[in-house]
Design a protein around this motif. Structure first.
Motif, PDB file in Angstrom:
ATOM      1  N   LEU A   6       0.824  -1.217   0.000  1.00 17.59           N
ATOM      2  CA  LEU A   6       0.000   0.000   0.000  1.00 17.59           C
ATOM      3  C   LEU A   6       0.853   1.260   0.000  1.00 17.59           C
ATOM      4  N   TYR A   7       2.146   1.059   0.063  1.00 15.68           N
ATOM      5  CA  TYR A   7       3.018   2.204   0.224  1.00 15.68           C
ATOM      6  C   TYR A   7       2.823   3.272  -0.855  1.00 15.68           C
ATOM      7  N   PRO A   8       2.635   2.889  -2.123  1.00 16.02           N
ATOM      8  CA  PRO A   8       2.430   3.933  -3.149  1.00 16.02           C
ATOM      9  C   PRO A   8       1.270   4.869  -2.796  1.00 16.02           C
ATOM     10  N   HIS A   9       0.175   4.302  -2.246  1.00 14.50           N
ATOM     11  CA  HIS A   9      -0.966   5.140  -1.848  1.00 14.50           C
ATOM     12  C   HIS A   9      -0.564   6.112  -0.748  1.00 14.50           C
ATOM     13  N   VAL A  10       0.124   5.542   0.226  1.00 14.76           N
ATOM     14  CA  VAL A  10       0.500   6.355   1.378  1.00 14.76           C
ATOM     15  C   VAL A  10       1.448   7.463   0.940  1.00 14.76           C
ATOM     16  N   ARG A  11       2.381   7.087  -0.001  1.00 14.80           N
ATOM     17  CA  ARG A  11       3.335   8.079  -0.475  1.00 14.80           C
ATOM     18  C   ARG A  11       2.598   9.206  -1.218  1.00 14.80           C
ATOM     19  N   ASP A  12       1.588   8.837  -1.998  1.00  8.65           N
ATOM     20  CA  ASP A  12       0.789   9.859  -2.689  1.00  8.65           C
ATOM     21  C   ASP A  12       0.172  10.826  -1.686  1.00  8.65           C
ATOM     22  N   PHE A  13      -0.332  10.221  -0.631  1.00 14.08           N
ATOM     23  CA  PHE A  13      -0.960  11.053   0.397  1.00 14.08           C
ATOM     24  C   PHE A  13       0.061  12.025   0.999  1.00 14.08           C
ATOM     25  N   LEU A  14       1.227  11.473   1.308  1.00 11.30           N
ATOM     26  CA  LEU A  14       2.268  12.321   1.905  1.00 11.30           C
ATOM     27  C   LEU A  14       2.680  13.427   0.941  1.00 11.30           C
ATOM     28  N   ASP A  15       2.762  13.084  -0.353  1.00  9.86           N
ATOM     29  CA  ASP A  15       3.133  14.095  -1.347  1.00  9.86           C
ATOM     30  C   ASP A  15       2.078  15.202  -1.393  1.00  9.86           C
ATOM     31  N   SER A  16       0.811  14.769  -1.392  1.00  7.09           N
ATOM     32  CA  SER A  16      -0.275  15.750  -1.513  1.00  7.09           C
ATOM     33  C   SER A  16      -0.302  16.693  -0.307  1.00  7.09           C
ATOM     34  N   LEU A  17       0.134  16.144   0.842  1.00  5.81           N
ATOM     35  CA  LEU A  17       0.129  16.960   2.058  1.00  5.81           C
ATOM     36  C   LEU A  17       0.916  18.246   1.891  1.00  5.81           C
ATOM     37  N   GLN A  18       2.012  18.141   1.104  1.00  7.17           N
ATOM     38  CA  GLN A  18       2.878  19.316   0.937  1.00  7.17           C
ATOM     39  C   GLN A  18       2.113  20.478   0.323  1.00  7.17           C
ATOM     40  N   ALA A  19       1.111  20.127  -0.489  1.00 11.53           N
ATOM     41  CA  ALA A  19       0.446  21.160  -1.264  1.00 11.53           C
ATOM     42  C   ALA A  19      -0.668  21.859  -0.496  1.00 11.53           C
ATOM     43  N   VAL A  20      -1.134  21.236   0.594  1.00  9.55           N
ATOM     44  CA  VAL A  20      -2.286  21.847   1.251  1.00  9.55           C
ATOM     45  C   VAL A  20      -1.839  22.712   2.424  1.00  9.55           C
ATOM     46  N   SER A  21      -2.619  23.760   2.659  1.00 10.22           N
ATOM     47  CA  SER A  21      -2.205  24.653   3.736  1.00 10.22           C
ATOM     48  C   SER A  21      -3.251  24.747   4.840  1.00 10.22           C
ATOM     49  N   SER A  22      -4.531  24.623   4.476  1.00  6.45           N
ATOM     50  CA  SER A  22      -5.539  24.829   5.509  1.00  6.45           C
ATOM     51  C   SER A  22      -5.961  23.508   6.145  1.00  6.45           C
ATOM     52  N   ALA A  35      -9.939  12.418   3.875  1.00  2.00           N
ATOM     53  CA  ALA A  35     -11.178  11.708   3.557  1.00  2.00           C
ATOM     54  C   ALA A  35     -11.064  11.053   2.178  1.00  2.00           C
ATOM     55  N   ARG A  36     -10.518  11.820   1.248  1.00  2.00           N
ATOM     56  CA  ARG A  36     -10.412  11.294  -0.126  1.00  2.00           C
ATOM     57  C   ARG A  36      -9.475  10.088  -0.174  1.00  2.00           C
ATOM     58  N   GLU A  37      -8.314  10.191   0.505  1.00  2.00           N
ATOM     59  CA  GLU A  37      -7.324   9.112   0.458  1.00  2.00           C
ATOM     60  C   GLU A  37      -7.847   7.852   1.127  1.00  2.00           C
ATOM     61  N   VAL A  38      -8.496   8.033   2.275  1.00  3.73           N
ATOM     62  CA  VAL A  38      -9.005   6.868   2.997  1.00  3.73           C
ATOM     63  C   VAL A  38     -10.054   6.149   2.142  1.00  3.73           C
ATOM     64  N   ARG A  39     -10.893   6.932   1.488  1.00  2.00           N
ATOM     65  CA  ARG A  39     -11.911   6.286   0.665  1.00  2.00           C
ATOM     66  C   ARG A  39     -11.269   5.591  -0.540  1.00  2.00           C
ATOM     67  N   ARG A  40     -10.230   6.227  -1.066  1.00  2.00           N
ATOM     68  CA  ARG A  40      -9.574   5.631  -2.229  1.00  2.00           C
ATOM     69  C   ARG A  40      -8.934   4.296  -1.854  1.00  2.00           C
ATOM     70  N   ILE A  41      -8.282   4.251  -0.694  1.00  2.00           N
ATOM     71  CA  ILE A  41      -7.585   3.017  -0.294  1.00  2.00           C
ATOM     72  C   ILE A  41      -8.579   1.930   0.073  1.00  2.00           C
ATOM     73  N   THR A  42      -9.646   2.335   0.774  1.00  2.00           N
ATOM     74  CA  THR A  42     -10.578   1.316   1.282  1.00  2.00           C
ATOM     75  C   THR A  42     -11.636   0.938   0.251  1.00  2.00           C
ATOM     76  N   GLY A  43     -11.941   1.861  -0.659  1.00  2.00           N
ATOM     77  CA  GLY A  43     -13.000   1.613  -1.639  1.00  2.00           C
ATOM     78  C   GLY A  43     -14.380   1.667  -1.023  1.00  2.00           C
ATOM     79  N   LEU A  44     -14.500   2.217   0.214  1.00  2.00           N
ATOM     80  CA  LEU A  44     -15.815   2.319   0.854  1.00  2.00           C
ATOM     81  C   LEU A  44     -16.602   3.481   0.236  1.00  2.00           C
ATOM     82  N   ASP A  45     -17.916   3.478   0.491  1.00  2.00           N
ATOM     83  CA  ASP A  45     -18.766   4.459  -0.174  1.00  2.00           C
ATOM     84  C   ASP A  45     -18.596   5.873   0.379  1.00  2.00           C
TER      85      ASP A  45
END
Lengths: 756, 154
Positions: free
Chosen positions: A141-157, A166-176
C-alpha cells in the motif's frame, strides 16, 4: 441515556436497558466476536486454551474441543510454527501482527492474519480471515500512502487537509463514504470533511450530539484506534466459556480486532442504510479529538493492511492538524502581542496609565477582537465601542465582583447562562471577557461581543432519544438522519485561546504597572512626609522666634510711653503709638500666616454637619459684634454636608465677617446665605450688597495676604479667603467669587454631595 | 513678708525678662522674683544645688516657665518638676511665644497648671502676667498635705 451512536456501540442489553445505566454499559466485554475468524484466550507459559470463540469451524475443531487443549495440538504444524513466538511477541503492550497463516481446506488454502495481544493476564490470539486479493503487506500500500504524503505538501488549511484525508481513505478502502469528524469541547461532533459515492447521502457539516458517542466509547476509541464492522447483519459468535475459569472475569476485548458490537448499534447502522463501517481514532497528545468514519452501503470487509494504512493516514492527519493549530495559534499570538506591546506603550505615555487604554480604544478592542470594552477603575467606568449602557456595565462589574473567585481572567461566550438577568444585554454582551486588575478595588478591563445567531445542523433531532414501546421504555436508534436545524441564540462568537491569552498578558502588564506606581507613590509620599516635617519645623521656629521681636518692640514702646510719656512731645507720642501699632500688626500677620499653615496641616475630622446650625451659630456670634447696624439676614435652607466642624465654622465665619465688613456703608446691609444642588455637589453661597470688587482681580481674591482694598478703608490681613479656599479644597470642594465694584459680592463654594 | 515664697521666672531672653519683671512690678506683688536663664539653672534652683546650694529663699510659689530654653528646654523642666515627688505640687505656668497646638497638648499631658501664649501687645501681656501672678503667688496655697508645705513649715 443515550441513543446508540453514529459510530459507537453502546451495550446490547436493550430489553432491560434503563436510561441511567446506559452510559456505563461495558462495551469492552461483549462476550461475542464477529464471525470472520477465531479468538483464543491462552494461558501464558502453557499456551493452553482457556476460552474460545470460533467462527471458522472449517479450519479449527469445534469449541468444546478447543477449550482445554494446548495451542500446539489444535493448530497445524506450519501454523503453529508461525505463532509459536506469541508469548515473546506480546511482551510489549499493544497488538502484534504475527503474520499470515494458511490452513488447508476443501483442497485449497484459507489465509488468516494471526494477531495477538495481552489482556487481563491472558494472551488473546485472533485469526482474522483474509479477503480475496487483499494486499499481502503494508508495503503493497506504500504507493498510496506516499501519494498522500506528497499531496500533504500542497495543502495549507485544516479544511484542505481533512478533505485530502477523507479522499485518500476512501480511495484506499474503496468504501462508499469517508467522513472526518471533529469533537468540540462538549464532545459534540461535526463532520468537517467528506468524500463519498452516490450510494450514501452527504453528512457534511452535520453535527451529532455528545451522547451519540458516550464517554466509555470514547475511552475505548482512545485505546484502540481502529474499529471495523463488516456486516450489520452478522451473527455474533459467543466466547465459551463466557468467564475465565480462573478469574471469573469476562474477556476484555478492548484491543480485539474481532470484537462484536451491540445489536442496537447494528440496528442503528441499518437505519442509516450502511452495512459496513470502519472508524479510525484521531488522537492529539494522547487525547481523542476526532474520527475518520467510513461507511459502506453493502457489507464489506476492509483488509487488515488497508486498515493499517488508514490508521497511518489518520496519525499523519492528526500530527498535521496539531501542527497547523500550533502555527495558527502562534500567528494569532504574535498579532496580539504586537497590539499588546502598543497598548503598553500607550499606557507608559499617560499620567494615569489606564488613559492609555481608553484613548486607544481601537487597539484595546483589536487585542481580543471585541466589539466593545469597559475600563473600570476606582469606581468609574470608561466605555469604548459597542457596550451595554453604563448602568448595565455597573451591574456586570458587581456580578463579577460578587463571584469572589480567584480567577483573574474570566471568559464566556454565553453570558446569559452564567449571569442571571443578562439576556437583555445580548446585543452588546453575549460574550464577555474580563480581567481583574486590582486585588483591592473592583477594577476590571472588560471586553464585550454581541450575540451571533447561528444555525446548527444536527444529524437528526438530538432531542429525540428514547421511544416508548408497549413493554416499557426502550432505546431505539434514531430512524431519521434528516438534517434537523437548530438556532443557537444568546451566544457570541467564541473567544479564541490566543485572545484570552492576550487579555491575561495585558492583565499582567497592568498589575505590574499598578505595583510600580504604588512603589513610586510610596517613595513620593515618604518624600512629602519629610518635606512636611521640614516645613513644620520651619513654622515652629517662626512661631517662636519671629513673634518675639515684635513683642519686644511693643513691650518696650509701651514702657517708653508709660514711663517716659510725659517727656515726649505730642508728635513723639504719635511716633511711639505708630511703632506699637505697626509691631502689633506685624505680629498679627505672623499669627495669621501660622494659622494658615496650621490649617493645611491639621488633621481633618469629617462628621455629618447640619450646615443650617453651623451658619446660625456663626451669625449669632457675629451679630453680637455688629452693634447698632441694621443687617437684613436672608438665610436659605442649606443642604447637610460632611466636614470638619471647626474648619467649616471658620469658612462661614470668614465669609460672613467679610460680608459684614464690606457692607459697612450700606443701610440696610443685605447678606444672603443659600444653597443650590449641583452635579454631584452642593453649592453654598454668601451674597452681600457691599462694596464688591473688580472682577479683573478675582484671581487674587483667594491668595494669601491678597487684599483688594486699602487698609484704611477696610482692615484685615487678607488671610480670610485664603483660609476658606484651603479648607474647602481640603474637603474635596472648590470655591469661586463673583462681584462688581459697588455691586456686592457673591462667594460660592461647592462640596461633594452624597458623602453626608 | 518673709514667709512669702518667691516666683521663679525661667526665661532666656533678657528682653523678655525685663518686660516680664516690668509687668510683675506693675502688679505690685511683694514676692521676690528669682530669674533662671535656662532649664538647667531652673532645676538647680528647684533642687537647691549648684550655685543655689545655699539659697536662702524657699521653694517657689509658682514657676513661670518659657518653653524654648537653652540646655534643658521648658517641657523637660516641666516633666522633671511634675515627676519629682517633692516638687510636683509646685504650680507651673508655661509662658511661650509658640502658638503650636502640640506644645500646648504636650504641656497639659505633662501636668502644666496653665499655658499662656505671650501676646504681641504689651497691655495684654501685662494683664496675663498680672492675672497669673496674682492667682498663683497670692491665692493659690499648696495642698496642706504636700511635702513641700510641711518642709516650709519646719
Amino acid at each position: 441515556m443515550t441513543q446508540p451512536a453514529l459510530l459507537s456501540e453502546p451495550d446490547n442489553h436493550s430489553s432491560s436497558l434503563d436510561l441511567l445505566t446506559c452510559d456505563r454499559e461495558p462495551i469492552h466485554v461483549p462476550g461475542n466476536i464477529q464471525p470472520y475468524g477465531a479468538l483464543l484466550v491462552l494461558e501464558p507459559g502453557t499456551l493452553r486454551i482457556l476460552q474460545a470463540a470460533n467462527g471458522t469451524d472449517a479450519i479449527l475443531r469445534s469449541d468444546g474441543q478447543l477449550v482445554g487443549a494446548v495451542l500446539a495440538d489444535v493448530l497445524p504444524a506450519s501454523v503453529f510454527a508461525a505463532v509459536e513466538q506469541v508469548e515473546a511477541a506480546t511482551q510489549t503492550p499493544g497488538v502484534s501482527h504475527l503474520g499470515t497463516v494458511r490452513f488447508a481446506h476443501d483442497g485449497g488454502w484459507r489465509s488468516y492474519h494471526a494477531i495477538a495481544h495481552r489482556a487481563g493476564g491472558r494472551i488473546i490470539l485472533e485469526l482474522e480471515e483474509t479477503v480475496a486479493d487483499e494486499p499481502g503487506s503494508f508495503e503493497d500500500l506504500y504507493p498510496h500512502v506516499r501519494d498522500f504524503l506528497d499531496s500533504l505538501q500542497a495543502v495549507s488549511s485544516v479544511q484542505e487537509l481533512a478533505n485530502l484525508a477523507a479522499r485518500e481513505v476512501r480511495r484506499i478502502t474503496g468504501l462508499d463514504r469517508a467522513l472526518v469528524y471533529r469533537f468540540d469541547e462538549d464532545w459534540n461532533g461535526t463532520v468537517i470533511a467528506e468524500d463519498r459515492s452516490e450510494a450514501l447521502p452527504s453528512y457534511l457539516d452535520l453535527r451529532f450530539p455528545a451522547s451519540d458517542i458516550p464517554a466509555q466509547a470514547r475511552e475505548l476509541y482512545r485505546l484502540n484506534r481502529l474499529r471495523l464492522i463488516a456486516d450489520a447483519d452478522y451473527t455474533p459468535v459467543p466466547i465459551e466459556p463466557t468467564l475465565d475459569p480462573a478469574t471469573n472475569a469476562p474477556v476484555d476485548l478492548s484491543l480485539s480486532v474481532l470484537r462484536s458490537v451491540s445489536p442496537v448499534h447494528l440496528e442503528y447502522m441499518r437505519n442509516m442504510g450502511t452495512y459496513a463501517s470502519m472508524s479510525i481514532s484521531l488522537l492529539r497528545e494522547g487525547q481523542l479529538w476526532g474520527l475518520i468514519s467510513c461507511h459502506n452501503a453493502a457489507p464489506r470487509r476492509v483488509p487488515y493492511h488497508v486498515r493499517t494504512a488508514c490508521d497511518f493516514i489518520g496519525q499523519i492527519l492528526s500530527l498535521q492538524l496539531a501542527a497547523k493549530d500550533h502555527a495558527s495559534l502562534a500567528e494569532q499570538r504574535h498579532a496580539r502581542r504586537t497590539i499588546g506591546a502598543r497598548l503598553l506603550g500607550h499606557m507608559a505615555a499617560e499620567d494615569h496609565f489606564l488613559d492609555g487604554l481608553i484613548k486607544h480604544g481601537d487597539d484595546l478592542l483589536a487585542l481580543t477582537n471585541a466589539a466593545g470594552a469597559a475600563v473600570v477603575f476606582g469606581g468609574t467606568s470608561s466605555l469604548i465601542g459597542d457596550t451595554p449602557a453604563s448602568t448595565d456595565v455597573d451591574r456586570i462589574v458587581a456580578w463579577l465582583a460578587d463571584r469572589r473567585r480567584d480567577d483573574d481572567v474570566f471568559a464566556t461566550d454565553n453570558l446569559a447562562v452564567v449571569m442571571p438577568g443578562s439576556e437583555l444585554l445580548k446585543d452588546h454582551a453575549s460574550g464577555l471577557l474580563a480581567i481583574a486588575i486590582s486585588q483591592v478595588h473592583d477594577s476590571y478591563v472588560i471586553w464585550f461581543r454581541p450575540e451571533v445567531i447561528r444555525t446548527v445542523s444536527w444529524g437528526g433531532d438530538p432531542r429525540k432519544r428514547a421511544e416508548l414501546e408497549p413493554d416499557g421504555l426502550r432505546l431505539h436508534p434514531r430512524k431519521s438522519f434528516e438534517v434537523w436545524k437548530e438556532t443557537v441564540s444568546l451566544r457570541s462568537s467564541p473567544w479564541l485561546e490566543a485572545e484570552v491569552e492576550a487579555a491575561a498578558e495585558l492583565r499582567t502588564a497592568i498589575v505590574d504597572i499598578v505595583l510600580r506606581r504604588a512603589e513610586e507613590m510610596a517613595a513620593l509620599s515618604e518624600r512629602l512626609v519629610s518635606i512636611n516635617k521640614e516645613l513644620e519645623a520651619f513654622s515652629y521656629s517662626v512661631s517662636h522666634d519671629l513673634r518675639a521681636p515684635f513683642r519686644h518692640i511693643v513691650g518696650y514702646s509701651q514702657l517708653l510711653k508709660n514711663n517716659e510719656g510725659t517727656a515726649l512731645t505730642e508728635r513723639g507720642q504719635r511716633y511711639v503709638d505708630t511703632i506699637i501699632e505697626s509691631a502689633i500688626s506685624a505680629g498679627t500677620l505672623v499669627d495669621n500666616l501660622l494659622s494658615y499653615s496650621q490649617m493645611g496641616r491639621a488633621t481633618l475630622v469629617p462628621v455629618p454637619l447640619d450646615m443650617d446650625t453651623v451658619t446660625a451659630e456663626v451669625i449669632r456670634k457675629l451679630d453680637m459684634e455688629v452693634g447698632a447696624r441694621t443687617i437684613d439676614w436672608r438665610i436659605g435652607k442649606l443642604a447637610p454636608a460632611r466636614g470638619d466642624p471647626v474648619m467649616m465654622r471658620l469658612v462661614f465665619q470668614n465669609l460672613l465677617a467679610n460680608s459684614i465688613k464690606f457692607t459697612r456703608d450700606r443701610d440696610p446691609a443685605v447678606i444672603e446665605v443659600g444653597c443650590e444642588p449641583g452635579d454631584g455637589e452642593n453649592v453654598y453661597f454668601v451674597r452681600d450688597n457691599g462694596v464688591g470688587f473688580d472682577e479683573a482681580y478675582v484671581s487674587k481674591l483667594f491668595g494669601v495676604f491678597q487684599r483688594l482694598h486699602r487698609v484704611e478703608e477696610f482692615e484685615g490681613t487678607g488671610i480670610g479667603l485664603a483660609n476658606v479656599r484651603r479648607i474647602v479644597e481640603r474637603h474635596g470642594g472648590r470655591v469661586w467669587a463673583e462681584g462688581q465694584v459697588d455691586g456686592g459680592a457673591t462667594i460660592s463654594f461647592a462640596l461633594p454631595s452624597g458623602a453626608e | 513678708m518673709a514667709d512669702l515664697k518667691p516666683i521663679l521666672l525661667v526665661e532666656d531672653s533678657p528682653k523678655d525678662v525685663e518686660l516680664t519683671l516690668a509687668a510683675l512690678e506693675r502688679c505690685q506683688l511683694a514676692n521676690t522674683v528669682i530669674v533662671a536663664r535656662d532649664g538647667a539653672e531652673a532645676l538647680d534652683y528647684l533642687h537647691a544645688r549648684g550655685k543655689f546650694t545655699d539659697r536662702k529663699t524657699s521653694e517657689p510659689a509658682v514657676v513661670l516657665l518659657d518653653l524654648k530654653l537653652p540646655k534643658v528646654d521648658g517641657l523637660e523642666v516641666l516633666e522633671q518638676i511634675k515627676k519629682h515627688e517633692l516638687l510636683r505640687h509646685t504650680p507651673v505656668v508655661m509662658l511661650t511665644s509658640s502658638r503650636e497646638e502640640r506644645d500646648l497638648v504636650r504641656s497639659y499631658q505633662l501636668g502644666v497648671n496653665a499655658f499662656v501664649v505671650k501676646p504681641v501687645g504689651f497691655e495684654q501681656f501685662f494683664e496675663a502676667i498680672q492675672d497669673l501672678g496674682m492667682f498663683w503667688a497670692v491665692l493659690n496655697e499648696p495642698p496642706p498635705h504636700s511635702a513641700l508645705g510641711s518642709e516650709q513649715a519646719a
